[in-house]
Design an enzyme around this catalytic site. Structure first.
Site, PDB file in Angstrom:
ATOM      1  N   ASN A 108     -10.890  -2.794  -5.910  1.00 43.56           N
ATOM      2  CA  ASN A 108     -10.112  -1.779  -6.630  1.00 43.56           C
ATOM      3  C   ASN A 108     -10.719  -1.378  -7.985  1.00 43.56           C
ATOM      4  O   ASN A 108     -10.318  -0.373  -8.573  1.00 43.56           O
ATOM      5  CB  ASN A 108      -8.653  -2.218  -6.817  1.00 43.56           C
ATOM      6  CG  ASN A 108      -7.826  -2.119  -5.549  1.00 43.56           C
ATOM      7  OD1 ASN A 108      -6.916  -2.907  -5.322  1.00 43.56           O
ATOM      8  ND2 ASN A 108      -8.117  -1.134  -4.699  1.00 43.56           N
ATOM      9  N   SER A 119      -7.373  -5.621  -5.607  1.00 40.30           N
ATOM     10  CA  SER A 119      -8.458  -6.235  -4.847  1.00 40.30           C
ATOM     11  C   SER A 119      -9.749  -6.211  -5.656  1.00 40.30           C
ATOM     12  O   SER A 119      -9.880  -5.454  -6.633  1.00 40.30           O
ATOM     13  CB  SER A 119      -8.660  -5.495  -3.524  1.00 40.30           C
ATOM     14  OG  SER A 119      -9.320  -4.262  -3.749  1.00 40.30           O
ATOM     15  N   GLU A 171       0.228 -13.839  12.111  1.00 40.39           N
ATOM     16  CA  GLU A 171       0.706 -12.654  12.832  1.00 40.39           C
ATOM     17  C   GLU A 171       0.552 -11.449  11.905  1.00 40.39           C
ATOM     18  O   GLU A 171       0.468 -11.595  10.684  1.00 40.39           O
ATOM     19  CB  GLU A 171       2.184 -12.840  13.201  1.00 40.39           C
ATOM     20  CG  GLU A 171       2.464 -14.016  14.113  1.00 40.39           C
ATOM     21  CD  GLU A 171       1.944 -13.798  15.532  1.00 40.39           C
ATOM     22  OE1 GLU A 171       2.007 -12.666  16.043  1.00 40.39           O
ATOM     23  OE2 GLU A 171       1.460 -14.781  16.128  1.00 40.39           O
ATOM     24  N   GLY A 203       0.043   5.442  -4.338  1.00 38.38           N
ATOM     25  CA  GLY A 203      -0.546   6.745  -4.696  1.00 38.38           C
ATOM     26  C   GLY A 203       0.063   7.871  -3.880  1.00 38.38           C
ATOM     27  O   GLY A 203       0.412   8.935  -4.408  1.00 38.38           O
ATOM     28  N   ASP A 205       0.837  -1.210   0.000  1.00 37.14           N
ATOM     29  CA  ASP A 205       0.000   0.000   0.000  1.00 37.14           C
ATOM     30  C   ASP A 205       0.871   1.258   0.000  1.00 37.14           C
ATOM     31  O   ASP A 205       2.001   1.240   0.493  1.00 37.14           O
ATOM     32  CB  ASP A 205      -0.917  -0.033   1.239  1.00 37.14           C
ATOM     33  CG  ASP A 205      -2.118   0.884   1.099  1.00 37.14           C
ATOM     34  OD1 ASP A 205      -2.397   1.351  -0.030  1.00 37.14           O
ATOM     35  OD2 ASP A 205      -2.773   1.135   2.126  1.00 37.14           O
ATOM     36  N   GLY A 206       0.314   2.342  -0.544  1.00 44.28           N
ATOM     37  CA  GLY A 206       0.987   3.640  -0.488  1.00 44.28           C
ATOM     38  C   GLY A 206       1.589   4.115  -1.799  1.00 44.28           C
ATOM     39  O   GLY A 206       2.314   5.116  -1.829  1.00 44.28           O
ATOM     40  N   HIS A 218       2.587   3.208  -9.035  1.00 44.37           N
ATOM     41  CA  HIS A 218       2.406   1.776  -9.296  1.00 44.37           C
ATOM     42  C   HIS A 218       3.624   1.190 -10.012  1.00 44.37           C
ATOM     43  O   HIS A 218       4.057   0.082  -9.709  1.00 44.37           O
ATOM     44  CB  HIS A 218       1.139   1.535 -10.105  1.00 44.37           C
ATOM     45  CG  HIS A 218      -0.121   1.934  -9.384  1.00 44.37           C
ATOM     46  ND1 HIS A 218      -0.353   1.600  -8.067  1.00 44.37           N
ATOM     47  CD2 HIS A 218      -1.197   2.672  -9.770  1.00 44.37           C
ATOM     48  CE1 HIS A 218      -1.527   2.082  -7.683  1.00 44.37           C
ATOM     49  NE2 HIS A 218      -2.053   2.746  -8.693  1.00 44.37           N
TER      50      HIS A 218
HETATM   51  C1  IPE Z   1      -5.579  -2.897  -0.579  1.00 42.91           C
HETATM   52  O1  IPE Z   1      -5.207  -1.572  -0.652  1.00 42.91           O
HETATM   53  C2  IPE Z   1      -5.480  -3.542  -1.924  1.00 42.91           C
HETATM   54  C3  IPE Z   1      -4.127  -3.691  -2.453  1.00 42.91           C
HETATM   55  C4  IPE Z   1      -3.007  -3.397  -1.827  1.00 42.91           C
HETATM   56  C5  IPE Z   1      -4.037  -4.252  -3.786  1.00 42.91           C
HETATM   57  P1  IPE Z   1      -6.276  -0.409  -0.825  1.00 42.91           P
HETATM   58  O2  IPE Z   1      -5.520   0.861  -0.829  1.00 42.91           O
HETATM   59  O3  IPE Z   1      -7.148  -0.674  -1.995  1.00 42.91           O
HETATM   60  O4  IPE Z   1      -7.152  -0.567   0.494  1.00 42.91           O
HETATM   61  P2  IPE Z   1      -8.101   0.468   1.247  1.00 42.91           P
HETATM   62  O5  IPE Z   1      -9.125   0.951   0.254  1.00 42.91           O
HETATM   63  O6  IPE Z   1      -7.219   1.586   1.718  1.00 42.91           O
HETATM   64  O7  IPE Z   1      -8.662  -0.307   2.382  1.00 42.91           O
HETATM   65  C1  IPE Z   2      -1.504   0.179  -3.393  1.00 43.77           C
HETATM   66  O1  IPE Z   2      -1.269   1.546  -3.406  1.00 43.77           O
HETATM   67  C2  IPE Z   2      -1.647  -0.403  -4.766  1.00 43.77           C
HETATM   68  C3  IPE Z   2      -3.013  -0.812  -5.131  1.00 43.77           C
HETATM   69  C4  IPE Z   2      -4.036  -0.830  -4.331  1.00 43.77           C
HETATM   70  C5  IPE Z   2      -3.230  -1.242  -6.504  1.00 43.77           C
HETATM   71  P1  IPE Z   2      -2.472   2.570  -3.432  1.00 43.77           P
HETATM   72  O2  IPE Z   2      -2.787   2.890  -4.859  1.00 43.77           O
HETATM   73  O3  IPE Z   2      -3.615   2.089  -2.624  1.00 43.77           O
HETATM   74  O4  IPE Z   2      -1.812   3.837  -2.747  1.00 43.77           O
HETATM   75  P2  IPE Z   2      -2.491   4.866  -1.744  1.00 43.77           P
HETATM   76  O5  IPE Z   2      -3.094   4.079  -0.624  1.00 43.77           O
HETATM   77  O6  IPE Z   2      -3.533   5.590  -2.543  1.00 43.77           O
HETATM   78  O7  IPE Z   2      -1.372   5.739  -1.297  1.00 43.77           O
HETATM   79 MG    MG Z   3      -4.161   2.310  -0.685  1.00 42.73          MG
END
Ligand code: IPE
Ligand code: IPE
Ligand code: MG
Length: 228
Positions: free
Chosen positions: A61, A58, A194, A16, A13-14, A30
């Site tokens: 998504n 997910s 865990e 974006g 995650d993160g 990405h």
């Molecule tokens: C979970 O991250 C899905 C993936 C890492 C592929 P999201 O960024 O989509 O999850 P939420 O919406 O913050 O819970």
């Molecule tokens: C995780 O990063 C990748 C996917 C869910 C595909 P995000 O795209 O969710 O990044 P943030 O949470 O917006 O920073």
């Molecule tokens: Mg995210």
């Protein structure tokens, strides 16, 4: 009890936020995230982790802007197969986890080809969770049992109809970027795993982070409801 880290699950995650902080489009995050994944795979091999499951997309998504979804599908179509040499050099066996329903034909073709061409590698199994959701995983399994005439199920039966029932349950689920939730990842198999949460944004992850993760895991005591 021996605390072996056999199966690591990662909620990457993160991406974006990483891009935003740099004034770049989310898609750049990405792409950088894929580079981080390659380093993380190397780290996992160094730590002798046998199964690595990474949450790539997910079932929720699809709600994202069409442009971002399209970009991610293109990544799965072109970039993952583009790493086939890396996978074969490192000994990475790629497997898919998630629903095929709704994924573009081209992405499925490229992913299937990646699975086929890496199937004999045995250093590590990389399970790509694409169009994956825990609710969907359990529902698909139960529906397949119903179709076969079962009137009652057991936990074992449910698990036996998952996409890759031969892969052992995840030992440690970690998430980058500071969020502390599962977001529908490995709902069933996380029953006794865990959890670890790390602030670092996914595109900034590298081999070193996996060494830290392994050390954190080794501090845990797993009891599975019993006593140690
Ligand atoms: C979970 O991250 C899905 C993936 C890492 C592929 P999201 O960024 O989509 O999850 P939420 O919406 O913050 O819970
Ligand atoms: C995780 O990063 C990748 C996917 C869910 C595909 P995000 O795209 O969710 O990044 P943030 O949470 O917006 O920073
Ligand atoms: Mg995210």
């Amino acid at each position: 009890m021996d605390n072996e880290l056999i199966h690591l699950g990662i909620i990457m995650d993160g991406n974006g936020r990483w891009a935003k902080a740099k004034g770049l489009p989310r898609t750049a995050g990405h792409l950088e995230g894929l580079k981080a994944l390659k380093k993380v795979i190397r780290g996992a091999i160094e730590e002798d982790i046998k199964y690595l499951t990474v949450y790539c997309f997910s079932t929720e998504n699809w709600k994202r802007p069409q442009e971002e979804v399209k970009y991610l599908m293109a990544l799965f179509t072109n970039k993952i197969y583009g790493e086939i040499r890396t996978f074969n050099d490192l000994g990475v066996c790629v497997r898919l986890l998630g629903s095929r329903n709704g994924l573009p034909e081209k992405a499925l073709e490229a992913l299937d080809r990646t699975v086929e061409e890496t199937k004999n590698n045995d250093k590590i199994t990389l399970q790509l969770a694409i169009n994956y959701g825990g609710y969907d995983e359990i529902t698909r399994s139960v529906n397949s049992l119903i179709r076969d005439g079962y009137k009652e199920v057991t936990a074992e039966l449910i698990r036996s109809r998952f996409d890759n029932p031969d892969i052992p349950a995840v030992d440690f689920i970690i998430r980058s970027a500071g969020e502390q939730r599962l977001s529908n990842f490995l709902l069933f198999d996380s029953g006794y795993s865990e959890f670890g949460f790390y602030d670092r944004l996914w595109p900034d992850w590298d081999e070193e982070m996996i060494h830290t993760v392994k050390q954190d895991y080794l501090k845990r005591t797993r009891k599975f409801g019993g006593l140690v």
